[in-house]
Enzyme design. Structure first.
Site, PDB file in Angstrom:
ATOM      1  N   ALA A 101       0.460   6.852  -0.861  1.00  0.00           N
ATOM      2  CA  ALA A 101       1.204   5.985  -1.779  1.00  0.00           C
ATOM      3  C   ALA A 101       2.295   5.289  -0.972  1.00  0.00           C
ATOM      4  O   ALA A 101       2.592   5.671   0.167  1.00  0.00           O
ATOM      5  CB  ALA A 101       1.814   6.781  -2.923  1.00  0.00           C
ATOM      6  N   LYS A 102       2.890   4.278  -1.535  1.00  0.00           N
ATOM      7  CA  LYS A 102       4.038   3.610  -0.913  1.00  0.00           C
ATOM      8  C   LYS A 102       4.773   2.838  -1.996  1.00  0.00           C
ATOM      9  O   LYS A 102       4.181   2.414  -2.984  1.00  0.00           O
ATOM     10  CB  LYS A 102       3.597   2.636   0.188  1.00  0.00           C
ATOM     11  N   GLY A 103       6.059   2.653  -1.800  1.00  0.00           N
ATOM     12  CA  GLY A 103       6.853   1.906  -2.773  1.00  0.00           C
ATOM     13  C   GLY A 103       7.954   1.138  -2.098  1.00  0.00           C
ATOM     14  O   GLY A 103       8.228   1.311  -0.906  1.00  0.00           O
ATOM     15  N   ASP A 142      12.233   5.779   3.452  1.00  0.00           N
ATOM     16  CA  ASP A 142      11.578   4.837   4.340  1.00  0.00           C
ATOM     17  C   ASP A 142      12.661   3.867   4.806  1.00  0.00           C
ATOM     18  O   ASP A 142      13.856   4.141   4.668  1.00  0.00           O
ATOM     19  CB  ASP A 142      10.426   4.117   3.612  1.00  0.00           C
TER      20      ASP A 142
END
Length: 563
Positions: A101-103, A142
């Site tokens: 996943a990434k956001g 991040d």
């Protein structure tokens, strides 16, 4: 080439090497869920400001989805999509039970006060809290975020779901964070370099290193390389770059950076251009900043013998080819920078167990995971006669594909007879962002391409309509019903009119025929594959070959449903 196109290209190459079934390949490529939310907050001066937040959940076949949240002005859906996909393969490469996943939020964090950042983080959490969770999707820090950001997410999430320390990783130690997490990505880079160099018969203490990016990852990598006897001859960040061919005193440089906030004016080195660092004389180059820094313009001038990719996607595919021909060996990002997510996994395990580890155990386990992963990667290279990047991709993709198959493909099989092709349209070969609102576009070139497309579509509408199918997925307004999101622009041909509809690769049902056009480009088979391989490959499967005329390439097929 943007990150999403490059990532998809690497995935498809790995899928071809592995001989994956076409249905399974499509299933692995399409994200599980894409989330886009508006985050409006009051600023300290009382004015309101809105930001757009994203969370892409790519795959959960091997476990809860995992990936960072970044705050950066260039955050967009394509980038987040690519990074989410990379996380799926990365977690599989190091064999931890996660998906990807990434956001992110498109903002400039340095221009926001601490209280504004907190409000933004809490609003974002409120919008996605039902879609993340300990066994669903576990965020982490991040670019532009840190342990404090995770503390705010934890607190806001816990208001809705009760105290849940395992919902995020990279937290402050006082809130259940793991010892060793801050240094984990940089330490993992060094362990990856150590394993790779040992296979080459070399040691860190005998080599020189240039490090591009001196944030968390770069500074820890430099510190650990220095402690192991390696010679760091050049470093750079957004403030500038310094070099010393006899080796920089890293502890002194870290103190200088902490005191002044910049690298320049350091007495132990000479100032150099930040761009020059990538082509500086050294044995090992470690890019630790943004993606795409090694490209076709500078790859020929790289002097390093080895590259360890601490950043995500630092090497464009064109640069990859150039460097490969020069004999430069590259340790790929989906392995090299997996130390952070590995220690995030350790933190998650500790939170679930309610039993915390000491730092020595964390570092020992990290080295074990990184070393084992490298040997598995090398085995894939030998099995498939490929380079390290494809070794890593085939290792990761194969593990995810196997988990997906073991969990069952009955849902895909049931839909097979409804899987056909819709049209992918773009103005030029290197067109990167086909995200339009309906019947609108962002610039003059887009308008020209869309106008030309309409003209071509009009001339072919009667021919297309004669091939339409009886499969109908139309809502009460007579418009095609669209669900899920992906990427692409689609042209819908109706009797007597054409209409541009913005969507993405997902499920789309229409009763008419759709024309696939790639305009204004030299026609080559590879170009077709790069831009619309799903569509063209499916076209071949059902017997519709691409045709061409003065306008470009087109593919006319019955359109019912595309997964």
């Amino acid at each position: 080439m943007n990150a999403l196109v490059a990532t998809n290209r690497n995935f498809r190459q790995a899928a071809r090497i592995l001989g994956l079934d076409s249905k399974l390949e499509r299933s692995l490529l399409i994200p599980f869920r894409e989330i886009k939310v508006e985050c409006t907050i009051p600023k300290d001066d009382g004015t309101l400001v809105s930001y757009v937040g994203f969370r892409v959940q790519h795959d959960n076949a091997r476990g809860p989805m995992k990936g960072g949240i970044r705050y950066h002005p260039e955050v967009d859906l394509d980038e987040v999509n690519a990074l989410a996909q990379l996380m799926t393969w990365k977690t599989a490469v190091v064999d931890i039970p996660y998906g990807g996943a990434k956001g992110g939020i498109g903002c400039i964090p340095k221009e926001l006060s601490v209280s504004e950042l907190e409000r933004l983080t809490r609003v974002f959490t409120q919008k996605i809290h039902d879609l993340i969770g300990i066994n669903t999707d576990v965020p982490a820090p991040d670019m532009g975020t840190n342990a404090q950001t995770m503390a705010w997410i934890l607190d806001e999430y816990s208001k809705f779901h009760g105290h849940s320390p395992a919902v995020v990783t990279g937290k402050p130690v006082d809130l259940g964070g793991s010892l060793g997490r801050e240094a984990a990505t940089g330490r993992g880079v060094v362990y990856a370099a150590e394993a790779f160099l040992a296979e080459q018969g070399k040691q860190i203490k005998d080599l020189t290193f240039a490090i591009q990016g001196f944030g968390n990852v770069g500074s820890w990598a430099a510190r650990l390389i220095h402690e192991m006897g390696g010679k760091v001859v050049a470093v750079s960040d957004i403030t500038g770059a310094v070099k010393n061919q006899n080796g920089l005193d890293i502890p002194s440089l870290l103190s200088h950076k902490e005191a002044t906030g910049k690298l320049i004016d350091f007495s132990g080195g000479d100032v150099m251009s930040s761009d020059e660092l990538l082509t500086h004389e050294c044995d090992v180059l470690i890019p630790c900043a943004l993606g795409g820094v090694l490209n076709k313009e500078n790859a020929d001038y790289v002097k390093a013998k080895f590259i360890v990719e601490a950043a995500n996607h630092p090497t464009d595919p064109e640069a990859d080819e150039i460097l490969s021909k020069k004999g430069v060996l590259i340790v790929p990002d989906i392995y090299a920078n997996a130390g952070g997510v590995t220690v995030s996994y350790f933190e998650w395990v500790q939170n679930i167990q309610g039993f915390m580890w000491d730092e020595e155990k964390v570092n020992k386990e990290l080295k074990k995971y990184m070393t084992k992963a490298f040997h598995n990667l090398k085995n894939m290279c030998q099995t498939h006669n490929c380079n390290l990047r494809m070794g890593a991709f085939t290792l990761g993709v194969n593990r995810v594909a196997r988990a997906t198959q073991l969990r069952g493909l009955s849902q895909l099989d049931a839909q097979e007879e409804n899987i056909f092709v819709v049209g992918f349209v773009t103005g030029t070969f290197d067109y990167e962002e086909p995200n339009f609102a309906e019947n609108r576009s962002k610039n003059r070139n887009d308008l020209v391409a869309m106008k030309k497309l309409k003209e071509v579509a009009s001339s072919r509408s009667k021919k297309s309509m004669s091939k339409s199918t009886s499969n109908k997925k139309i809502d009460d307004s007579g418009r095609p019903r669209l669900s899920k999101k992906g990427f692409g622009m689609f042209v819908e041909l109706e009797e007597g009119s054409e209409e541009l509809v913005c969507s993405t690769m997902g499920k789309i049902g229409v009763e008419h025929v759709v024309v696939c056009y790639i305009l204004d480009m030299e026609v080559e088979e590879q170009s077709i594959m790069d831009f619309g391989s799903d569509y063209v490959e499916l076209g071949h499967e059902i017997g519709f070959e691409p045709e061409s005329d003065d306008n470009g390439i087109f593919l006319t097929v019955p359109s019912v449903q595309l997964q």
